[in-house]
Design an enzyme around this catalytic site. Structure first.
Site, PDB file in Angstrom:
ATOM      1  CG  ASP A 429      -1.900   0.971   1.350  1.00 28.28           C
ATOM      2  OD1 ASP A 429      -2.376   1.371   0.033  1.00 28.28           O
ATOM      3  OD2 ASP A 429      -2.614   1.381   2.400  1.00 28.28           O
ATOM      4  CD  GLU A 432      -0.352   5.325  -4.093  1.00 29.74           C
ATOM      5  OE1 GLU A 432       0.288   5.214  -2.927  1.00 29.74           O
ATOM      6  OE2 GLU A 432      -0.847   4.385  -4.438  1.00 29.74           O
ATOM      7  CG  ASP A 505      -8.399   4.325  -0.448  1.00 30.91           C
ATOM      8  OD1 ASP A 505      -8.357   3.180  -0.273  1.00 30.91           O
ATOM      9  OD2 ASP A 505      -7.741   4.857   0.295  1.00 30.91           O
TER      10      ASP A 505
HETATM   11  O1  MIG Z   1      -3.860   5.911   4.517  1.00 30.70           O
HETATM   12  O2  MIG Z   1      -4.095   0.869   5.459  1.00 30.70           O
HETATM   13  O3  MIG Z   1      -6.046   2.028   0.048  1.00 30.70           O
HETATM   14  O4  MIG Z   1      -6.915  -0.133   1.355  1.00 30.70           O
HETATM   15  O5  MIG Z   1      -7.171   0.008   4.217  1.00 30.70           O
HETATM   16  C1  MIG Z   1      -4.669   4.907   4.084  1.00 30.70           C
HETATM   17  C2  MIG Z   1      -5.231   1.640   5.679  1.00 30.70           C
HETATM   18  C3  MIG Z   1      -3.826   3.708   4.104  1.00 30.70           C
HETATM   19  C4  MIG Z   1      -5.034   2.978   2.028  1.00 30.70           C
HETATM   20  C5  MIG Z   1      -5.537   1.737   1.441  1.00 30.70           C
HETATM   21  C6  MIG Z   1      -6.802   0.931   2.118  1.00 30.70           C
HETATM   22  C7  MIG Z   1      -5.983   0.633   3.440  1.00 30.70           C
HETATM   23  C8  MIG Z   1      -5.597   1.973   4.028  1.00 30.70           C
HETATM   24  N1  MIG Z   1      -4.560   2.546   3.216  1.00 30.70           N
END
Ligand code: MIG
Length: 827
Positions: A429, A432, A505
């Protein structure tokens, strides 16, 4: 130092530079105040030089390289001041392409470089580049010469390419854009972004896939703009007859990929950038996730509830709260006192445990991973040499430079302990990469870029891909011969070689369900088949109806995962009451029945580059009205799915492509090439099976490998013509398939009024444990008299449902089955 007076002394180098500038800008009186070079268009071609499959053309200042990659792919590069950058690409896989023959010709007007399939023309007068097919039909051409502009602040150049929008041309591709499938009239940016609760037409999102497909007059081609800088695409938004792409830096470098079918284009693009290795079969099962399931007791209860309710599920996901203060590769021991034990218990119930990982490493002197990263200088540095620091979940963080193979190896090895604890997959996650507040890294951050160097301007769009690559390779090493399972949010072209992905999201709205349907198709034709959306929506609250409709679409999403944000209500299949629970169970079970079919479609993607989801625009690209029909698709080539994406409806319009189709639920036969209003109450969605198909089916199990399969069910749908179907089988979790330890089965059916024949051809070296197929034949137009297996009459053939379904058992290695009509065949 006398320097401080800042006198304008002129060195010989500066004079030289001034003269070059003056020449370029056609200024007669050079001035000591030199402005940056403003937009320069290529001028007339002065010369062509040839070296093998590379052709260099020059206008005296800029050089353009035309390189033949294969019979159907040509690459074009531009060096603004005649110096090409060293060749390096994170996108390109190492597939060796075939070039049959290259011809070059010169006419008074242009240079022509041809393969046996396509030609590239470069017009001498103005450097216009065009691509033509064997019949000299122009498929794609410049609408302006390529151009460039100096970037005075950072160095390098902005580079531009403008193409003509051909009459009636439409555009597809670009990865995860949350828009209708047809991109015409829109403009997009590639700059990986944490797009929390994005909306329709939000841009940019997480992924950077600079590849698009154009279709005009029923002919498709592809353009892959392999440049990792922030890039832009304009599909006739600014000017009705122009398509442009440009970037803030790097080289103008694009691949023209010939069709003429969209399928050819997608396959060639995928060959160029690679396909996903086979995932473990369980990864194609159902996944349940949430931000976050903790502590351990909640996770176990979740697992037990699935089993108690007999709702199949293969994987549970742990979001960031499993970590100790969000420190990567640690466990919060209060919530998870003994991870290995817990994972073992879950595994005993047939669940795989998947954990999330973020790139930000907490700045904490007591934290060994931080110490190791800092001591070894694995973290990214600013332009002026300080470490890059920024806040994410743990607070202040530093970030590994995943563009360095040493750092990737280090990162990969960090998974050793997780693997020993039994972690079965890793969800990547925030890659980016995300920094709270500013959004991402400052642009001056430096990256190794495999020794080719670059600032964050150049590395931003590939950071996430290199992170998940490190994860994938680490898992692969430590899991030994077991196939890794990874998910990533960000990625660049080629990311599919290392990971599955999800659409980030989203929100619990009907339009987001529609977006998911559009986005997964778009990803699929952009080389990334293994994708899913957060079923039920990440933010907001779905109704039971929306949840079920999303679950139904999820069955046909290559990655099927429920996930939701921390501040939302629960999203388990039983959350919405027993009526909805029954439906959720029905559809999750359907996924498990279809697993051998979905797995075979995955194999076709891996091995032969076929996208798993195929939009109508791909199936019948000659029909322009299909381009906007982007709410139905096929999964593989046999099942057509029309998900219900509107609230409260009990039917929907479905276009059936030409040919004969079976209604999946009631087995009625429908003729394609037209639209139908198809009933779709909440307990069903329109699914059609292409006539002639052989669809393999598993018994419903609670998880992959729950028990041995005793018989493989083959569903055969009669057609009065020839149809080929394929099935892939192997052990489901090792790399044995790379050593040919698999089976590829071809079923060829052909029917007429006298009989139905099924031929089976088996290739490969795997031996499934079961001995028999159970064969079900649907839609026979005649009454049968006998069934011959390899020429010998079979006993035990049953007719069910008014005689219209034949059921019998056949040895798995049969070569030929003939179902012979009775004399009085019309019953
Ligand atoms: O700032 O890990 O897209 O699926 O549950 C949010 C928490 C960070 C973004 C991801 C989401 C995940 C969430 N993450």
């Amino acid at each position: 130092m006398d320097d401080l007076t800042n006198k304008k002394e002129v060195s010989p180098e500066m004079i030289e530079e001034v003269l070059v500038q003056a020449h370029i800008n056609q200024i007669d009186v050079p001035d000591i105040v030199i402005p940056p070079i403003s937009k320069q268009y290529l001028r007339n071609v002065k010369q062509l030089t040839t070296a093998g499959n590379r052709f260099i053309l020059t206008d005296g200042i800029s050089d353009v390289e035309v390189k033949v990659i294969s019979d159907e792919i040509i690459r074009v590069r531009m060096a603004p001041q005649g110096e090409f950058l060293e060749e390096f690409s994170y996108a390109i896989d190492d597939f060796k392409f075939h070039i049959t023959d290259i011809q070059t010709t010169e006419t008074p007007d242009y240079y022509r470089i041809s393969t046996n399939t396509i030609s590239c023309h470069v017009r001498k007068a103005d450097f216009y580049v065009s691509f033509l097919d064997v019949d000299d039909v122009v498929i794609n051409e410049d609408s302006r010469p390529m151009h460039w502009e100096e970037n005075a602040e950072f160095g390098g150049y902005y580079v531009y390419c403008s193409k003509k929008r051909q009459q009636g041309e439409h555009f597809f591709g670009l990865g995860d854009k949350p828009s209708d499938l047809d991109l015409l009239g829109k403009r997009f940016t590639m700059w990986g972004t944490d797009a929390y609760a994005y909306e329709r037409n939000s841009d940019p999102l997480y992924k950077n896939i600079p590849f698009y497909i154009g279709i005009h007059k029923g002919v498709s081609y592809g353009m892959f703009f392999d440049n990792t800088f922030r890039s832009y695409f304009d599909f006739a938004a600014e000017e009705k007859d122009k398509v442009s792409f440009w970037t803030d830096g790097g080289e103008m470098q694009y691949y023209y990929i010939h069709g003429p079918h969209m399928m050819d284009v997608v396959k060639r693009y995928t060959k160029l950038t690679g396909s996903h290795p086979l995932p473990p079969l369980w990864a194609l099962g159902f996944h349940q996730s949430r931000w976050s399931y903790y502590p351990e007791s909640i996770v176990k209860e979740l697992a037990h509830t699935f089993r108690a309710k007999k709702i199949p599920c293969d994987a549970l996901h742990l979001d960031i709260d499993y970590m100790d203060g969000y420190r990567c590769f640690t466990w919060n021991r209060k919530f998870f006192p003994n991870p290995k034990k817990m994972i073992g218990e879950l595994s005993g119930l047939g669940f795989k445990t998947i954990v999330i990982i973020d790139p930000g490493i907490m700045v904490d002197e007591q934290y060994w991973i931080f110490q190791e990263g800092r001591d070894n200088k694995y973290f990214c540095r600013r332009g002026d040499d300080y470490f890059m620091e920024g806040p994410v979940w743990p607070g202040r963080c530093q970030f590994p430079d995943f563009t360095n193979s040493k750092v990737r190896n280090w990162w990969g090895d960090l998974f050793k302990e997780f693997v020993e604890q039994g972690v079965a997959g890793v969800w990547n996650d925030m890659n980016e990469p995300v920094v709270f507040g500013k959004g991402t890294f400052p642009l001056d951050v430096r990256h190794h870029f495999e020794g080719y160097r670059g600032s964050h301007r150049k590395a931003h769009n590939i950071y996430g891909m290199q992170m998940v690559r490190a994860t994938y390779e680490g898992l692969k090493k430590h899991q030994r011969n077991k196939r890794p399972f990874t998910i990533t949010r960000s990625g660049y072209s080629g990311v599919q070689r290392y990971s599955s992905t999800w659409t980030g999201d989203n929100m619990a709205t009907w339009d987001h369900l529609k977006l998911a349907v559009q986005m997964l198709q778009r990803l699929s034709i952009s080389g990334i088949s293994f994708s899913g959306s957060d079923i039920g929506g990440f933010t907001g609250e779905p109704t039971g109806e929306l949840y079920i409709r999303w679950m139904q679409f999820g069955v046909f999403s290559p990655l099927m995962r429920v996930h939701s944000a921390g501040n939302t209500g629960a999203r388990e299949p039983w959350t919405f009451g027993s009526g909805y629970e029954k439906l959720a169970k029905k559809f999750i079970s359907l996924r498990y029945k279809l697993l051998p079919y979905i797995y075979s479609a995955f194999w076709e993607n891996h091995k032969y580059y076929f996208p798993m989801l195929r939009p109508l625009s791909m199936l019948e690209q000659e029909h322009e009205q299909n381009y906007s029909r982007d709410d139905e698709f096929t999964l593989g080539d046999k099942l057509l799915i029309a998900p219900v994406i509107e609230k409260g409806v009990v039917s929907r319009e479905v276009y059936l492509p030409k040919g004969m189709w079976y209604h999946f639920w009631d087995l009625s036969v429908w003729n394609g090439g037209t639209y139908y209003e198809v009933p779709a109450p909440l307990d069903t969605i329109p699914i059609f099976v292409k006539a002639g198909s052989v669809i393999p089916e598993y018994p419903v199990m609670q998880y992959v490998g729950e028990h041995e399969i005793h018989e493989m069910l083959l569903n055969v749908y009669y057609a009065p013509y020839h149809v080929n179907s394929f099935m892939f089988e192997d052990n489901g979790d090792t790399f044995g398939y790379e050593q040919n330890i698999y089976l590829e089965k071809k079923f060829e059916t052909s029917g007429n009024e006298e009989m139905l024949q099924i031929h089976q051809v088996i290739e490969g070296m795997y031996t499934p444990r079961y001995e028999y197929y159970r064969i079900k034949i649907y839609g026979l137009p005649f009454k049968f008299s006998k069934v011959l297996l390899n020429g010998k009459q079979l006993s035990g053939v049953k007719q069910v449902r008014k005689g219209n379904i034949l059921v019998f058992r056949a040895i798995k290695n049969f070569k030929k089955i003939e179902i012979i009509a009775a004399e009085n065949k019309y019953q």
